[in-house]
Design a protein around this motif. Sequence first.
Motif, PDB file in Angstrom:
ATOM      1  N   SER A   1       3.125   5.772  -2.828  1.00 20.72           N
ATOM      2  CA  SER A   1       4.424   6.463  -3.463  1.00 20.72           C
ATOM      3  C   SER A   1       4.373   6.637  -4.657  1.00 20.72           C
ATOM      4  N   ALA A   2       3.887   5.601  -5.473  1.00 19.49           N
ATOM      5  CA  ALA A   2       4.027   5.603  -6.989  1.00 19.49           C
ATOM      6  C   ALA A   2       2.898   6.821  -7.519  1.00 19.49           C
ATOM      7  N   ARG A   3       1.807   6.507  -6.833  1.00 18.12           N
ATOM      8  CA  ARG A   3       0.604   7.781  -7.190  1.00 18.12           C
ATOM      9  C   ARG A   3       1.318   9.253  -6.959  1.00 18.12           C
ATOM     10  N   SER A   4       2.068   9.494  -5.723  1.00 15.07           N
ATOM     11  CA  SER A   4       2.409  10.668  -5.404  1.00 15.07           C
ATOM     12  C   SER A   4       3.431  11.122  -6.361  1.00 15.07           C
ATOM     13  N   ALA A   5       4.429  10.263  -6.832  1.00 12.76           N
ATOM     14  CA  ALA A   5       5.184  10.525  -7.808  1.00 12.76           C
ATOM     15  C   ALA A   5       4.607  11.073  -9.148  1.00 12.76           C
ATOM     16  N   ALA A   6       3.758  10.204  -9.488  1.00 12.40           N
ATOM     17  CA  ALA A   6       3.265  10.380 -10.911  1.00 12.40           C
ATOM     18  C   ALA A   6       2.231  11.843 -10.674  1.00 12.40           C
ATOM     19  N   ALA A   7       1.650  12.114  -9.598  1.00 13.37           N
ATOM     20  CA  ALA A   7       1.134  13.391  -9.269  1.00 13.37           C
ATOM     21  C   ALA A   7       2.305  14.449  -9.556  1.00 13.37           C
ATOM     22  N   ALA A   8       3.329  14.240  -8.838  1.00 17.73           N
ATOM     23  CA  ALA A   8       4.415  15.276  -8.837  1.00 17.73           C
ATOM     24  C   ALA A   8       4.995  15.597 -10.124  1.00 17.73           C
ATOM     25  N   GLU A   9       5.059  14.666 -10.806  1.00 19.75           N
ATOM     26  CA  GLU A   9       5.391  14.541 -12.414  1.00 19.75           C
ATOM     27  C   GLU A   9       4.453  15.321 -13.081  1.00 19.75           C
ATOM     28  N   ALA A  10       3.230  15.184 -12.796  1.00 18.84           N
ATOM     29  CA  ALA A  10       2.284  15.885 -13.521  1.00 18.84           C
ATOM     30  C   ALA A  10       2.205  17.358 -13.402  1.00 18.84           C
TER      31      ALA A  10
ATOM     32  N   LYS B   1       0.823  -1.226  -0.213  1.00 19.82           N
ATOM     33  CA  LYS B   1      -0.049   0.026   0.069  1.00 19.82           C
ATOM     34  C   LYS B   1       0.845   1.245   0.101  1.00 19.82           C
ATOM     35  N   SER B   2       1.878   1.294   0.891  1.00 19.26           N
ATOM     36  CA  SER B   2       2.747   2.383   0.828  1.00 19.26           C
ATOM     37  C   SER B   2       3.601   2.633  -0.524  1.00 19.26           C
ATOM     38  N   ALA B   3       3.946   1.645  -1.319  1.00 15.96           N
ATOM     39  CA  ALA B   3       4.384   1.607  -2.465  1.00 15.96           C
ATOM     40  C   ALA B   3       3.509   2.006  -3.548  1.00 15.96           C
TER      41      ALA B   3
END
Length: 150
Positions: free
Chosen positions: A36-45, A31-33
């Motif tokens: 983290s992946a969703r957070s990285a995608a949002a930051a990239e967008a 769940k944490s991973a």
Amino acid sequence: MDFGDIPAWLALAFSAGALWVSIKTSSDGKKSADASARSAAAAEAALALQRQEAEERRAAEEEAARPRVDLRVEWVRKSKYRIVNHGDAVASNITCLNVPGISRALDEPFTLERHGAHEFIMSGSMQEPMPAFLRVVWDGQEEPVNLLMP
């Protein structure tokens, strides 16, 4: 009642508890991973959007700073007028598209430097009144521009 070797049973209980904790931690880690992946995608967008906005802002600033042609018709006296370039760019090959019948110095293309002027003579008649505006084009301005007559 004989339980056999009590330390072995305790070891089995501890290992079952450790297995349960390991499975629980593994699912929490997944769940944490994912988070983290969703957070990285949002930051990239968000970063891509910031870059696009910065590029659009830079292009708008460049367009605003670009020298422009600003042509206006001014009355001099009687039937004498002049087209003045109030802009900071050169207007090359200015062509009047609606040259009235009674005019002089508008039938040939001309060039105006920045803050330059081109004088011409124009008067109306019963058959052909003075135009309300002159339609002109120049190099880099293919869409006709209407210059109001004073």
